[in-house]
Design a protein around this motif. Sequence first.
Motif, PDB file in Angstrom:
ATOM      1  N   VAL A 202      -5.032  24.155  22.580  1.00 25.12           N
ATOM      2  CA  VAL A 202      -4.926  24.345  24.119  1.00 25.12           C
ATOM      3  C   VAL A 202      -4.751  26.690  24.048  1.00 25.12           C
ATOM      4  O   VAL A 202      -5.210  26.503  25.337  1.00 25.12           O
TER       5      VAL A 202
ATOM      6  N   LYS B 163      -7.511  27.807  27.652  1.00 26.51           N
ATOM      7  CA  LYS B 163      -7.501  28.229  28.361  1.00 26.51           C
ATOM      8  C   LYS B 163      -7.801  29.841  28.394  1.00 26.51           C
ATOM      9  O   LYS B 163      -7.551  29.875  29.463  1.00 26.51           O
ATOM     10  N   ARG B 164      -8.416  29.845  27.806  1.00 24.89           N
ATOM     11  CA  ARG B 164      -8.854  31.610  27.817  1.00 24.89           C
ATOM     12  C   ARG B 164     -10.149  31.088  28.207  1.00 24.89           C
ATOM     13  O   ARG B 164     -11.282  32.665  28.831  1.00 24.89           O
TER      14      ARG B 164
ATOM     15  N   THR C  18     -10.452  28.561  31.282  1.00 27.03           N
ATOM     16  CA  THR C  18     -10.056  28.353  32.535  1.00 27.03           C
ATOM     17  C   THR C  18      -8.279  28.608  32.864  1.00 27.03           C
ATOM     18  O   THR C  18      -7.896  29.087  32.036  1.00 27.03           O
ATOM     19  N   GLU C  19      -8.617  28.526  34.378  1.00 28.68           N
ATOM     20  CA  GLU C  19      -7.201  28.708  34.967  1.00 28.68           C
ATOM     21  C   GLU C  19      -6.302  27.720  35.329  1.00 28.68           C
ATOM     22  O   GLU C  19      -5.427  27.489  35.644  1.00 28.68           O
TER      23      GLU C  19
ATOM     24  N   PRO D 132      -3.711  24.206  34.710  1.00 26.22           N
ATOM     25  CA  PRO D 132      -3.239  23.541  33.376  1.00 26.22           C
ATOM     26  C   PRO D 132      -3.938  23.078  32.442  1.00 26.22           C
ATOM     27  O   PRO D 132      -4.622  22.083  32.929  1.00 26.22           O
ATOM     28  N   VAL D 133      -2.783  23.259  31.137  1.00 23.83           N
ATOM     29  CA  VAL D 133      -4.356  21.835  30.298  1.00 23.83           C
ATOM     30  C   VAL D 133      -2.453  21.070  29.870  1.00 23.83           C
ATOM     31  O   VAL D 133      -0.950  21.349  29.406  1.00 23.83           O
TER      32      VAL D 133
ATOM     33  N   ASP E 278       0.781  23.528  29.143  1.00 28.53           N
ATOM     34  CA  ASP E 278       1.323  23.493  30.603  1.00 28.53           C
ATOM     35  C   ASP E 278       2.420  21.714  30.548  1.00 28.53           C
ATOM     36  O   ASP E 278       2.803  22.111  31.828  1.00 28.53           O
TER      37      ASP E 278
END
Length: 263
Positions: free
Chosen positions: A197, A201-202, A204-205, A207-208, A228
């Motif tokens: 995860v 997240k590095r 994309t902004e 939510p995962v 998230d």
Amino acid sequence: MTRIDDTFARLKSQGKKAFVSYIMAGDPDVATALAVMKGLPAAGVDIIELGLPFTDPMADGPTIQLAGQRALEGGMTVDATLQMVRDFRAADQKTPIVLMGYYNPIYSRGVDRFLAEAKEVGIDGLIVVDLPPEEDAELCIPAQKAGLNFIRLATPTTDAKRLPKVLQNTSGFVYYVSVTGITGSAAAQAGEVGPEVARIKRSTELPVIVGFGINTPEAARTIAGVADGCVVGSAIVKEVGAGKPAADVLAFVADLAKGAHSA
């Protein structure tokens, strides 16, 4: 901003993780499925994933395959699925609905017609598991233009070279599949999921949200704690498949939601 975007913004402001639940449209029958669907928000569900029954669900394990078969044998169609959303929206204009399934029923109906109908009844996003990023012109880009989020799956085999392609036209959230294989096949492990995860997240902004292999409140808590939020599907569908009444299914969902929200 879609309902999905609004929901994640609200949860972030509250310091809460998202709980997403999956049910199959029309399983075991329309009345029961709609009763469960209508009760999900009060049970703590932040986003509803609604399965579109299909005859060849290649990414799904036995539990969800059987749910699709029950729905189809009961006469569930694309029209009936859209009507189910319309009926839900009569009393709930807030809870996001993501339609999850395969491309064939959408293609057969016609993309433009389907997207117009989906938007009209109140669907907020799509997860179409058999359309890779290379086929974005088929549905993903038209869906975005129609105002629907197109949510993509990332998996343990989505490496650094592949990830940018997966993310390029994704919106709403990224659905991280915690285990390799089909739905309901193995238990998700927070120690393995967390670094993946963080890697996503590095890049994309968005939510995962993590799904596959989550079937207890404790699992929901631990997995939501490293992401998230989390998705539970097969465990809920199994309760429906066991013939339990809607109230019992919703009590089970409420316990899962409490687990996720306590992360």
